[in-house]
Design a protein around this motif. Structure first.
Motif, PDB file in Angstrom:
ATOM      1  N   GLU A 118     -11.064  -7.644  -2.117  1.00 26.99           N
ATOM      2  CA  GLU A 118     -11.517  -8.867  -1.445  1.00 26.99           C
ATOM      3  C   GLU A 118     -10.677  -9.137  -0.208  1.00 26.99           C
ATOM      4  OE1 GLU A 118     -11.749 -12.716   0.016  1.00 26.99           O
ATOM      5  OE2 GLU A 118      -9.979 -12.194  -1.187  1.00 26.99           O
ATOM      6  N   ALA A 119      -9.357  -8.971  -0.332  1.00 29.00           N
ATOM      7  CA  ALA A 119      -8.464  -9.192   0.810  1.00 29.00           C
ATOM      8  C   ALA A 119      -8.735  -8.173   1.912  1.00 29.00           C
ATOM      9  CB  ALA A 119      -7.011  -9.104   0.348  1.00 29.00           C
ATOM     10  N   ALA A 120      -8.963  -6.927   1.514  1.00 31.12           N
ATOM     11  CA  ALA A 120      -9.224  -5.879   2.504  1.00 31.12           C
ATOM     12  C   ALA A 120     -10.505  -6.159   3.277  1.00 31.12           C
ATOM     13  CB  ALA A 120      -9.305  -4.522   1.802  1.00 31.12           C
ATOM     14  N   ARG A 121     -11.535  -6.600   2.574  1.00 33.71           N
ATOM     15  CA  ARG A 121     -12.817  -6.851   3.227  1.00 33.71           C
ATOM     16  C   ARG A 121     -12.794  -8.096   4.100  1.00 33.71           C
ATOM     17  NH1 ARG A 121     -17.308  -6.094  -1.635  1.00 33.71           N
ATOM     18  NH2 ARG A 121     -16.948  -3.858  -2.056  1.00 33.71           N
ATOM     19  N   ASN A 122     -12.255  -9.183   3.549  1.00 31.90           N
ATOM     20  CA  ASN A 122     -12.426 -10.488   4.191  1.00 31.90           C
ATOM     21  C   ASN A 122     -11.232 -10.958   4.997  1.00 31.90           C
ATOM     22  OD1 ASN A 122     -15.033 -10.770   2.986  1.00 31.90           O
ATOM     23  ND2 ASN A 122     -14.052 -11.380   1.063  1.00 31.90           N
ATOM     24  N   ALA A 123     -10.093 -10.305   4.849  1.00 25.84           N
ATOM     25  CA  ALA A 123      -8.912 -10.701   5.623  1.00 25.84           C
ATOM     26  C   ALA A 123      -8.428  -9.587   6.550  1.00 25.84           C
ATOM     27  CB  ALA A 123      -7.785 -11.121   4.682  1.00 25.84           C
ATOM     28  N   ALA A 124      -8.534  -8.341   6.082  1.00 28.55           N
ATOM     29  CA  ALA A 124      -8.018  -7.221   6.883  1.00 28.55           C
ATOM     30  C   ALA A 124      -9.107  -6.501   7.673  1.00 28.55           C
ATOM     31  CB  ALA A 124      -7.297  -6.229   5.968  1.00 28.55           C
ATOM     32  N   GLY A 125     -10.358  -6.904   7.501  1.00 31.98           N
ATOM     33  CA  GLY A 125     -11.444  -6.323   8.285  1.00 31.98           C
ATOM     34  C   GLY A 125     -11.932  -4.967   7.816  1.00 31.98           C
ATOM     35  N   LEU A 126     -11.522  -4.548   6.619  1.00 32.89           N
ATOM     36  CA  LEU A 126     -11.993  -3.269   6.066  1.00 32.89           C
ATOM     37  C   LEU A 126     -13.286  -3.532   5.285  1.00 32.89           C
ATOM     38  CD1 LEU A 126      -8.541  -1.916   4.786  1.00 32.89           C
ATOM     39  CD2 LEU A 126      -9.745  -1.238   6.866  1.00 32.89           C
ATOM     40  N   THR A 127     -14.374  -3.685   5.993  1.00 34.46           N
ATOM     41  CA  THR A 127     -15.617  -4.169   5.387  1.00 34.46           C
ATOM     42  C   THR A 127     -16.185  -3.220   4.344  1.00 34.46           C
ATOM     43  OG1 THR A 127     -16.875  -3.224   7.233  1.00 34.46           O
ATOM     44  CG2 THR A 127     -16.209  -5.544   7.410  1.00 34.46           C
ATOM     45  N   LYS A 157      -1.029   3.076   0.867  1.00 35.46           N
ATOM     46  CA  LYS A 157      -1.110   3.288   2.317  1.00 35.46           C
ATOM     47  C   LYS A 157      -1.703   2.085   3.039  1.00 35.46           C
ATOM     48  CE  LYS A 157      -5.605   5.672   2.743  1.00 35.46           C
ATOM     49  NZ  LYS A 157      -6.266   6.951   3.067  1.00 35.46           N
ATOM     50  N   TYR A 158      -2.353   1.181   2.307  1.00 32.75           N
ATOM     51  CA  TYR A 158      -2.924  -0.022   2.935  1.00 32.75           C
ATOM     52  C   TYR A 158      -1.951  -1.204   2.888  1.00 32.75           C
ATOM     53  CZ  TYR A 158      -7.365   2.476   2.770  1.00 32.75           C
ATOM     54  OH  TYR A 158      -8.366   3.405   2.938  1.00 32.75           O
ATOM     55  N   ARG A 159      -0.756  -0.954   2.392  1.00 33.89           N
ATOM     56  CA  ARG A 159       0.196  -2.048   2.190  1.00 33.89           C
ATOM     57  C   ARG A 159       0.489  -2.815   3.466  1.00 33.89           C
ATOM     58  NH1 ARG A 159       6.189  -1.677  -0.724  1.00 33.89           N
ATOM     59  NH2 ARG A 159       6.793  -3.864  -0.322  1.00 33.89           N
ATOM     60  N   ASP A 160       0.881  -2.118   4.546  1.00 31.38           N
ATOM     61  CA  ASP A 160       1.264  -2.809   5.779  1.00 31.38           C
ATOM     62  C   ASP A 160       0.110  -3.627   6.333  1.00 31.38           C
ATOM     63  OD1 ASP A 160       3.765  -1.718   5.579  1.00 31.38           O
ATOM     64  OD2 ASP A 160       3.409  -0.107   7.021  1.00 31.38           O
ATOM     65  N   GLU A 163      -0.351  -6.698   4.078  1.00 26.86           N
ATOM     66  CA  GLU A 163       0.758  -7.660   4.134  1.00 26.86           C
ATOM     67  C   GLU A 163       0.745  -8.438   5.445  1.00 26.86           C
ATOM     68  OE1 GLU A 163       4.138  -6.423   1.012  1.00 26.86           O
ATOM     69  OE2 GLU A 163       4.477  -5.706   3.066  1.00 26.86           O
ATOM     70  N   LYS A 164       0.245  -7.838   6.523  1.00 24.30           N
ATOM     71  CA  LYS A 164       0.111  -8.574   7.781  1.00 24.30           C
ATOM     72  C   LYS A 164      -0.856  -9.744   7.640  1.00 24.30           C
ATOM     73  CE  LYS A 164       1.224  -4.713  10.883  1.00 24.30           C
ATOM     74  NZ  LYS A 164       0.669  -3.737  11.863  1.00 24.30           N
ATOM     75  N   CYS A 165      -1.788  -9.617   6.697  1.00 26.99           N
ATOM     76  CA  CYS A 165      -2.761 -10.686   6.462  1.00 26.99           C
ATOM     77  C   CYS A 165      -2.254 -11.722   5.461  1.00 26.99           C
ATOM     78  CB  CYS A 165      -4.073 -10.098   5.944  1.00 26.99           C
ATOM     79  SG  CYS A 165      -4.825  -8.894   7.038  1.00 26.99           S
ATOM     80  N   GLY A 166      -1.106 -11.447   4.831  1.00 26.86           N
ATOM     81  CA  GLY A 166      -0.525 -12.406   3.896  1.00 26.86           C
ATOM     82  C   GLY A 166      -0.557 -12.005   2.443  1.00 26.86           C
ATOM     83  N   LEU A 167      -1.146 -10.850   2.115  1.00 26.08           N
ATOM     84  CA  LEU A 167      -1.153 -10.378   0.728  1.00 26.08           C
ATOM     85  C   LEU A 167       0.100  -9.524   0.516  1.00 26.08           C
ATOM     86  CD1 LEU A 167      -2.797 -10.346  -1.948  1.00 26.08           C
ATOM     87  CD2 LEU A 167      -3.695  -8.132  -1.221  1.00 26.08           C
ATOM     88  N   ILE A 168       1.067 -10.069  -0.207  1.00 21.15           N
ATOM     89  CA  ILE A 168       2.371  -9.432  -0.360  1.00 21.15           C
ATOM     90  C   ILE A 168       2.368  -8.502  -1.570  1.00 21.15           C
ATOM     91  CG2 ILE A 168       4.843  -9.836  -0.618  1.00 21.15           C
ATOM     92  CD1 ILE A 168       3.549 -10.915   1.988  1.00 21.15           C
ATOM     93  N   PHE A 169       2.862  -7.294  -1.386  1.00 23.71           N
ATOM     94  CA  PHE A 169       3.058  -6.353  -2.491  1.00 23.71           C
ATOM     95  C   PHE A 169       4.425  -6.673  -3.111  1.00 23.71           C
ATOM     96  CE2 PHE A 169      -0.539  -4.726  -0.582  1.00 23.71           C
ATOM     97  CZ  PHE A 169      -1.002  -3.548  -1.151  1.00 23.71           C
ATOM     98  N   SER A 170       4.449  -7.575  -4.069  1.00 24.41           N
ATOM     99  CA  SER A 170       5.714  -8.126  -4.568  1.00 24.41           C
ATOM    100  C   SER A 170       6.277  -7.386  -5.768  1.00 24.41           C
ATOM    101  CB  SER A 170       5.538  -9.609  -4.914  1.00 24.41           C
ATOM    102  OG  SER A 170       4.452  -9.789  -5.801  1.00 24.41           O
ATOM    103  N   GLY A 171       5.547  -6.397  -6.283  1.00 22.75           N
ATOM    104  CA  GLY A 171       6.060  -5.582  -7.372  1.00 22.75           C
ATOM    105  C   GLY A 171       5.633  -4.136  -7.167  1.00 22.75           C
ATOM    106  N   TRP A 201      -0.630 -13.757  -2.853  1.00 24.50           N
ATOM    107  CA  TRP A 201      -0.914 -14.328  -1.530  1.00 24.50           C
ATOM    108  C   TRP A 201       0.244 -15.235  -1.132  1.00 24.50           C
ATOM    109  CZ3 TRP A 201      -3.930 -13.086   2.317  1.00 24.50           C
ATOM    110  CH2 TRP A 201      -5.098 -12.343   2.073  1.00 24.50           C
ATOM    111  N   LYS A 202       0.721 -15.004   0.069  1.00 24.49           N
ATOM    112  CA  LYS A 202       1.898 -15.728   0.560  1.00 24.49           C
ATOM    113  C   LYS A 202       1.645 -17.220   0.675  1.00 24.49           C
ATOM    114  CE  LYS A 202       5.195 -15.640   4.427  1.00 24.49           C
ATOM    115  NZ  LYS A 202       5.529 -14.986   5.721  1.00 24.49           N
TER     116      LYS A 202
END
Length: 547
Positions: free
Chosen positions: A389-398, A480-483, A486-494, A507-508
């Motif tokens: 969901e984050a990839a599609r709607n926040a990071a533009g990976l439709t 590989k999609y982490r950076d 994370e620029k969109c605010g979805l933090i890989f915290s673990g 989500w930050k």
């Protein structure tokens, strides 16, 4: 050497043998004894790992990676004793072991038979860890009279004969049906069930009788007379408002005392039931209610998400609120706007699952929780859907999706943000998997360590930056999609210790939005709620819809 209690069932299935076994284990612990519980299942599947949740309910996973019956979840939740691979066996596994030995020549060319080869294999399994605990409680799945259960009943008969006298006790659960027309509880089904047991050489020492109505003393005396047990060993078992009332209810009914009497243990240590009194106090004296939507795929059968339902209850206990969990079929959101369905909930949970069906609905549920700032907990597939969901709607990976869905459809339709896990580190070894491997036992299973990001929400919740949680999955979020995410605010915290496998995302800028690749519900207990569930309910409690 451990004392053994063998728990069997009769008349009908689903009487609550697992719950009775777990409650007895808790009561023996309350008297100062150490216990371990085991499940012997007569079905021919090697384990429940490839069985449909509609057939079998959830698959409970142990620290050492065994896929087991959901009753082991009851055992852990009631006793706090971590189950092991050696605490669950099926007829399929027993026969598989016997046939492997035959192929290796272990039997020196002898004719392989149920007696003694299959029964010996069962007895060897039962005796594992014999010197580790005071009491070993072994539940036999199914009901007496089932043809597939006969080798197990014969094995425990032999086992008891080979042990010193007084080392084994048999506890049998039956049903006392109530005939409304005559206004009577009928004891005949119980008599016949015990007769069936006795015909194969097993005499119950304790009878636990399920009933929806009070059992008069004259009926208990009748059961004792015709079933050849002591009157005080006929234990009534009534329906309860909560399964966590079972230890106290069974204690009041005299179950633990009857079992100790059957072993000849006198005087019996006095029980300390304060743990269970506190559990019931938190359940019955809740201060408010929160509503949690569980958006899943197997909503027709609550046992498919048994541990999740219980972990939510535990989270409620930690916060002294009642948790009202409501099950919503994710497929509905593939056709309709989720807002009318979700807007009145205090929190949203998307559990694990397999296959593409319902996943677009889960993605929309994650989107609703993110945009509306509603507490969200995504578990396993629920985390993956949150990432998509984050990839599609926040990071533009439709075209973001999962490789699992492409494999299922036989076509490449998505950019695989979630991919088939090909290798991972387990201990000091690298485990490799292929897409076309057998389904059973090939996932990333059992307890793995994760390192948490300093200052993250999950690090605050756990109170540490190193955790160990149980997994059951074969697909992972691609690091590989982490950076980009994370620029969109979805933090890989673990992350896994080698930094290759994402374990937790959050989500930050959200009050409470966490996805985990593991299954925290498997380690939650009523007297020790899992930190994630406790904090999830705390966050839900603070939503202004609290009633």
């Amino acid at each position: 050497m451990a004392r053994y209690v063998f728990i069997t069932g009769g008349v009908v299935s689903s009487l609550g043998k697992g719950l009775a076994s777990a409650a007895l284990g808790a009561l023996l612990q309350a008297r100062g004894y150490s216990v371990r519980l085991r499940k012997l299942d007569p079905y021919l599947n090697v384990d429940p790992g490839t069985m449909s949740p509609f057939e079998h309910g959830e698959v409970f996973v142990t620290d050492d990676g065994a896929e087991t019956d959901l009753d082991l979840g009851h055992y852990e939740r009631f006793t706090g004793v971590h189950a092991r691979r050696t605490d669950s066996i099926s007829a399929g596994r027993i026969y598989s072991n016997v046939l492997e030995k035959e192929r290796r020549g272990d039997y020196l060319g002898k004719t392989i038979q149920v007696i003694p080869h299959v029964t010996n294999e069962i007895k060897d399994f039962i005796a594992i860890g014999d010197d580790e605990v005071d009491f070993m409680l072994c539940e036999i799945g199914g009901t007496v009279g089932d043809i597939e259960g006969l080798p197990f009943f014969e094995a425990i008969r032999q086992f008891a004969q080979e042990r010193p006298r007084g080392q084994c006790v048999f506890m049998h659960l039956t049903l006392l049906p109530y005939l409304r027309a005559s206004g009577e509880l009928k004891t005949k089904p119980t008599q016949h069930s015990v007769k069936e047991l006795r015909s194969i050489g097993l005499q119950p020492d304790v009878l636990v009788c399920r009933s929806e109505h009070p059992i008069p003393e004259k009926e208990r005396a009748k059961i004792a007379l015709f079933c050849n047990v002591r009157p005080e060993a006929v234990i009534p078992a009534y329906d309860l408002s909560s399964i966590y009332e079972a230890p106290l209810a069974y204690h009041r009914a005299g179950l633990d005392q009857a079992v100790l009497d059957a072993f000849g243990i006198a005087p019996a240590p006095k029980p300390n039931l304060s743990r269970w009194e506190d559990v019931m106090d938190r359940l019955t004296n809740a201060e408010g209610e929160v509503r949690i939507a569980i958006v899943g795929k197997y909503t027709q059968l609550e046992d498919a998400y048994k541990s999740i339902a219980e972990a939510l209850t535990h989270g409620g206990m930690a916060n002294r609120v009642k948790v009202k969990a409501e099950w919503i079929d994710a497929e509905i959101f593939e056709r309709e706007d989720p807002t009318p369905y979700l807007e009145d909930f205090h929190g949203i949970l998307v559990p694990g699952g397999f296959g593409e069906r319902g996943t677009e609905g889960k993605i929309r549920a994650a989107q609703f929780a993110r945009e509306k700032k509603i507490p969200y907990l995504g578990i396993c597939l629920g985390m993956q859907m949150a990432v998509i969901e984050a990839a599609r709607n926040a990071a533009g990976l439709t075209r973001a999706g999962s490789e699992e869905f492409d494999h299922e459809a036989g076509a490449k339709r998505f950019e695989p943000v979630v991919y088939h896990l090909k290798e991972w580190v387990q201990g000091n070894q690298t485990v490799e998997r292929r897409v076309d491997d057998d389904k059973g036992g090939t996932m990333r299973l059992g307890a793995y360590t994760a390192h948490l990001k300093e200052g993250s929400k999950v690090a605050q919740i756990y109170g540490t930056t190193v955790i160990e949680e149980r997994h059951r999955h074969r697909y992972e979020v691609d690091v590989k999609y982490r950076d980009q995410l994370e620029k969109c605010g979805l933090i890989f915290s673990g992350m896994s210790p080698d930094g290759k496998l994402p374990e937790i995302v959050e989500w930050k800028d959200h009050p409470w939005f966490i996805g985990v690749q593991f299954h925290p519900e498997l380690k939650s207990k009523p007297f020790e709620p899992h930190p994630l569930f406790a904090d999830f309910i705390r966050a839900a409690k603070e939503v202004d819809r609290l009633v």
